[in-house]
Design a protein around this motif. Structure first.
Motif, PDB file in Angstrom:
ATOM      1  N   MET A 161       0.846  -1.195   0.000  1.00  0.00           N
ATOM      2  CA  MET A 161       0.000   0.000   0.000  1.00  0.00           C
ATOM      3  C   MET A 161       0.886   1.252   0.000  1.00  0.00           C
ATOM      4  O   MET A 161       1.613   1.480   0.965  1.00  0.00           O
ATOM      5  N   LYS A 162       0.881   2.012  -1.098  1.00  0.00           N
ATOM      6  CA  LYS A 162       1.710   3.226  -1.128  1.00  0.00           C
ATOM      7  C   LYS A 162       0.818   4.423  -0.822  1.00  0.00           C
ATOM      8  O   LYS A 162      -0.211   4.616  -1.441  1.00  0.00           O
TER       9      LYS A 162
ATOM     10  N   ALA B  94     -19.482   0.637  11.634  1.00  0.00           N
ATOM     11  CA  ALA B  94     -19.501  -0.099  10.375  1.00  0.00           C
ATOM     12  C   ALA B  94     -19.230   0.892   9.245  1.00  0.00           C
ATOM     13  O   ALA B  94     -19.298   2.108   9.443  1.00  0.00           O
ATOM     14  N   ASN B  95     -18.941   0.390   8.042  1.00  0.00           N
ATOM     15  CA  ASN B  95     -18.581   1.290   6.944  1.00  0.00           C
ATOM     16  C   ASN B  95     -18.965   0.705   5.587  1.00  0.00           C
ATOM     17  O   ASN B  95     -18.617  -0.429   5.264  1.00  0.00           O
ATOM     18  N   LEU B  96     -19.700   1.509   4.838  1.00  0.00           N
ATOM     19  CA  LEU B  96     -20.069   1.134   3.468  1.00  0.00           C
ATOM     20  C   LEU B  96     -20.159   2.397   2.615  1.00  0.00           C
ATOM     21  O   LEU B  96     -20.267   3.513   3.149  1.00  0.00           O
TER      22      LEU B  96
ATOM     23  N   GLU C 230     -17.361  12.396   3.992  1.00  0.00           N
ATOM     24  CA  GLU C 230     -16.545  12.553   2.789  1.00  0.00           C
ATOM     25  C   GLU C 230     -15.193  11.927   3.117  1.00  0.00           C
ATOM     26  O   GLU C 230     -14.885  11.692   4.287  1.00  0.00           O
ATOM     27  N   VAL C 231     -14.389  11.668   2.095  1.00  0.00           N
ATOM     28  CA  VAL C 231     -13.097  11.026   2.366  1.00  0.00           C
ATOM     29  C   VAL C 231     -11.925  11.916   1.944  1.00  0.00           C
ATOM     30  O   VAL C 231     -10.826  11.436   1.744  1.00  0.00           O
ATOM     31  N   GLY C 232     -12.171  13.226   1.835  1.00  0.00           N
ATOM     32  CA  GLY C 232     -11.026  14.093   1.547  1.00  0.00           C
ATOM     33  C   GLY C 232     -11.331  15.283   0.650  1.00  0.00           C
ATOM     34  O   GLY C 232     -10.421  16.045   0.317  1.00  0.00           O
TER      35      GLY C 232
ATOM     36  N   GLY D 142      -6.919  18.284   2.367  1.00  0.00           N
ATOM     37  CA  GLY D 142      -5.711  18.639   3.117  1.00  0.00           C
ATOM     38  C   GLY D 142      -5.066  17.449   3.797  1.00  0.00           C
ATOM     39  O   GLY D 142      -4.004  17.561   4.395  1.00  0.00           O
ATOM     40  N   GLY D 143      -5.711  16.294   3.700  1.00  0.00           N
ATOM     41  CA  GLY D 143      -5.119  15.069   4.249  1.00  0.00           C
ATOM     42  C   GLY D 143      -4.914  14.083   3.117  1.00  0.00           C
ATOM     43  O   GLY D 143      -4.417  14.438   2.042  1.00  0.00           O
ATOM     44  N   THR D 144      -5.348  12.848   3.340  1.00  0.00           N
ATOM     45  CA  THR D 144      -5.240  11.838   2.294  1.00  0.00           C
ATOM     46  C   THR D 144      -5.975  12.331   1.044  1.00  0.00           C
ATOM     47  O   THR D 144      -7.106  12.799   1.125  1.00  0.00           O
TER      48      THR D 144
ATOM     49  N   ALA E 105     -14.720  16.130  12.595  1.00  0.00           N
ATOM     50  CA  ALA E 105     -13.671  16.742  11.774  1.00  0.00           C
ATOM     51  C   ALA E 105     -12.710  15.667  11.316  1.00  0.00           C
ATOM     52  O   ALA E 105     -12.232  14.876  12.134  1.00  0.00           O
ATOM     53  N   SER E 106     -12.415  15.615  10.021  1.00  0.00           N
ATOM     54  CA  SER E 106     -11.321  14.754   9.560  1.00  0.00           C
ATOM     55  C   SER E 106     -10.799  15.302   8.252  1.00  0.00           C
ATOM     56  O   SER E 106     -11.440  16.118   7.593  1.00  0.00           O
ATOM     57  N   GLY E 107      -9.614  14.827   7.896  1.00  0.00           N
ATOM     58  CA  GLY E 107      -8.936  15.307   6.696  1.00  0.00           C
ATOM     59  C   GLY E 107      -7.693  16.077   7.092  1.00  0.00           C
ATOM     60  O   GLY E 107      -7.768  17.267   7.389  1.00  0.00           O
TER      61      GLY E 107
ATOM     62  N   LEU F  82      -2.140   7.343  11.261  1.00  0.00           N
ATOM     63  CA  LEU F  82      -2.134   6.218  12.200  1.00  0.00           C
ATOM     64  C   LEU F  82      -1.744   4.933  11.475  1.00  0.00           C
ATOM     65  O   LEU F  82      -0.960   4.126  11.980  1.00  0.00           O
ATOM     66  N   LEU F  83      -2.280   4.761  10.270  1.00  0.00           N
ATOM     67  CA  LEU F  83      -1.922   3.575   9.483  1.00  0.00           C
ATOM     68  C   LEU F  83      -0.431   3.566   9.186  1.00  0.00           C
ATOM     69  O   LEU F  83       0.238   2.532   9.271  1.00  0.00           O
ATOM     70  N   LYS F  84       0.093   4.738   8.852  1.00  0.00           N
ATOM     71  CA  LYS F  84       1.519   4.884   8.523  1.00  0.00           C
ATOM     72  C   LYS F  84       2.381   4.459   9.722  1.00  0.00           C
ATOM     73  O   LYS F  84       3.351   3.713   9.554  1.00  0.00           O
TER      74      LYS F  84
HETATM   75  C1  LIG Z   1      -5.463   3.273   3.104  1.00  0.00           C
HETATM   76  C2  LIG Z   1      -6.777   3.960   3.350  1.00  0.00           C
HETATM   77  C3  LIG Z   1      -7.952   3.242   3.194  1.00  0.00           C
HETATM   78  C4  LIG Z   1      -9.193   3.849   3.408  1.00  0.00           C
HETATM   79  N1  LIG Z   1     -10.351   3.116   3.285  1.00  0.00           N
HETATM   80  C5  LIG Z   1     -11.544   3.681   3.589  1.00  0.00           C
HETATM   81  C6  LIG Z   1     -12.741   2.926   3.565  1.00  0.00           C
HETATM   82  O1  LIG Z   1     -12.741   1.723   3.295  1.00  0.00           O
HETATM   83  N2  LIG Z   1     -13.901   3.559   3.864  1.00  0.00           N
HETATM   84  C7  LIG Z   1     -13.942   4.892   4.180  1.00  0.00           C
HETATM   85  O2  LIG Z   1     -15.011   5.426   4.489  1.00  0.00           O
HETATM   86  N3  LIG Z   1     -12.814   5.624   4.207  1.00  0.00           N
HETATM   87  C8  LIG Z   1     -11.628   5.058   3.925  1.00  0.00           C
HETATM   88  N4  LIG Z   1     -10.489   5.821   3.989  1.00  0.00           N
HETATM   89  C9  LIG Z   1     -10.602   7.274   4.244  1.00  0.00           C
HETATM   90  C10 LIG Z   1     -10.326   7.650   5.680  1.00  0.00           C
HETATM   91  O3  LIG Z   1     -11.257   7.048   6.566  1.00  0.00           O
HETATM   92  C11 LIG Z   1     -10.399   9.184   5.844  1.00  0.00           C
HETATM   93  O4  LIG Z   1     -11.697   9.616   5.571  1.00  0.00           O
HETATM   94  C12 LIG Z   1      -9.441   9.909   4.916  1.00  0.00           C
HETATM   95  O5  LIG Z   1      -8.246   9.173   4.765  1.00  0.00           O
HETATM   96  C13 LIG Z   1      -9.070  11.297   5.434  1.00  0.00           C
HETATM   97  O6  LIG Z   1      -8.424  11.237   6.677  1.00  0.00           O
HETATM   98  P1  LIG Z   1      -6.818  11.390   6.845  1.00  0.00           P
HETATM   99  O7  LIG Z   1      -6.427  12.670   6.166  1.00  0.00           O
HETATM  100  O8  LIG Z   1      -6.604  11.402   8.322  1.00  0.00           O
HETATM  101  O9  LIG Z   1      -6.186  10.193   6.177  1.00  0.00           O
HETATM  102  C14 LIG Z   1      -9.240   5.228   3.787  1.00  0.00           C
HETATM  103  C15 LIG Z   1      -8.046   5.927   3.957  1.00  0.00           C
HETATM  104  C16 LIG Z   1      -6.827   5.326   3.765  1.00  0.00           C
HETATM  105  C17 LIG Z   1      -5.560   6.127   3.972  1.00  0.00           C
END
Ligand SMILES: Cc1cc2nc3c(=O)[nH]c(=O)nc-3n(C[C@H](O)[C@H](O)[C@H](O)COP(=O)(O)O)c2cc1C
Length: 336
Positions: free
Chosen positions: A1-2, A107-109, A171-173, A198-200, A243-245, A270-272
């Motif tokens: 995972m990069k 849970a997550n979908l 949202e995821v970013g 501003g994050g992932t 808050a996230s991102g 945290l994953l890193k």
């Molecule tokens: C490797 C990886 C896998 C992720 N997989 C999911 C996922 O399956 N479902 C989801 O809702 N968000 C997923 N996310 C998004 C994170 O939950 C989060 O919303 C997003 O990374 C922004 O937070 P961060 O800047 O702290 O990384 C994933 C993020 C990373 C880095």
């Protein structure tokens, strides 16, 4: 995972807390605990959704769940679609509940999941709530991604109605605007994770994966996390903002609380730590974030999170300009 970092910022550099030189508090008395979905957390922190669905990632969810248990934090598992399609990988999610039987586990979908899938995902891990994620930019850049997002808000409304646990839309970013948050509220959603820019950066990640050329400007698409929180706060609706991102530190968590968030979610950093170091290093990192939050609370003169949420916040630079252009009144934050 990069994992590639994003170059855009989440706006928290424009958010300033006010130092209180005579707070007169004792660090031992600083209370960073809160209640979330009826359970007590040691800090307003969420280990945000990361993984599941492949035998190789079982160890990751086990470690994340153990750290959540040891530190008293909430945790979300990654998308459970793989587990719904193949019961053989369900244990990679179930491990989170096994390791942390009393904690807050979400849970997550995808927000496109059906009510039946949502119910099954919650049942799989006896979840306290369900995260539904929105990731249109990621899908569009992905070669094999979705192209049709018709009916998404109606579907979210159906899922909310069919579950007996709360739904968090995240949202995821790329962030959520005030208009989007308002529409989610109208659909029955009471928990929103702004998942700001501003994050992932999934546009960057997917562009790299697919080898597609995309413009630098498109890489910076989205609403910064701090702006998104202010867009949500301006609505004055009775909903819980998460808050996230791009959040990483205890001071980030304190700023998020002062901007109105009930929880701060962290994923990639945290994953890193876990992948590049160890579970022990991750535990140390999370404890360090909580410790820093408590220091910042003391220096702000806030002995608990209710007080932290009412402390002055000075908003400058890009975030101030953005909110001004949007007609969002932020003067109240500085004058508290
Ligand atoms: C490797 C990886 C896998 C992720 N997989 C999911 C996922 O399956 N479902 C989801 O809702 N968000 C997923 N996310 C998004 C994170 O939950 C989060 O919303 C997003 O990374 C922004 O937070 P961060 O800047 O702290 O990384 C994933 C993020 C990373 C880095």
């Amino acid at each position: 995972m990069k994992l590639e970092p994003s170059k855009a910022t989440n706006g928290f550099e424009d958010v300033h807390l006010l130092h209180d030189a005579i707070s007169g508090l004792n660090l031992d008395d600083i209370d960073s605990t809160c209640f979330f979905m009826g359970k007590k957390l040691q800090a307003p922190l969420l280990i945000n959704a990361i993984t599941g669905g492949h035998p190789g990632v079982m160890a990751i969810n086990r470690s994340l769940a153990r750290v959540a248990r040891e530190t008293g934090l909430a945790m979300a598992v990654g998308s459970q679609m793989a587990g719904l399609e193949d019961s053989g990988v369900q244990e990679t999610y179930e491990i989170a509940r096994r390791e942390n039987p009393d904690g807050v586990i979400l849970a997550n979908l995808s927000a496109g999941a059906s009510p039946e899938q949502a119910m099954a995902a919650v049942k799989m891990i006896a979840a306290d709530g369900l995260q539904l994620y929105l990731n249109i930019p990621q899908e569009l850049v992905m070669r094999e991604g979705d192209r049709d997002f018709n009916g998404i808000i109606a579907n979210i409304g159906q899922v909310v109605l069919s579950l007996d646990v709360p739904v968090i839309v995240k949202e995821v970013g790329c962030g959520l605007s005030g208009g989007t948050i308002s529409a989610l509220y109208d659909a029955g959603v009471r928990y929103v994770d702004v998942g700001g820019q501003g994050g992932t950066n999934f546009i960057a990640i997917e562009a790299m994966r697919s080898g597609k050329e995309i413009s630098q400007s498109l890489l910076h698409w989205g609403i910064p996390t701090a702006v998104s929180l202010l867009e949500g706060g301006e609505l004055g609706l009775p909903l819980a903002l998460i808050a996230s991102g791009g959040l990483e530190s205890g001071i980030d968590v304190a700023k998020a609380v002062a901007l109105g968030a009930v929880l701060a979610g962290i994923a990639r950093p945290l994953l890193k730590e876990l992948l590049e170091k160890s579970e022990e290093a991750l535990l140390k990192k999370v404890n360090g974030i909580i410790h820093e939050l408590r220091l910042v609370m003391l220096m702000s003169g806030a002995e608990n999170l209710e007080k932290m949420a009412r402390k002055p916040v000075i908003i400058t630079g890009k975030v101030a300009e953005w909110t001004q252009r949007r007609g969002i009144d932020i003067s109240g934050y500085a004058r508290r």
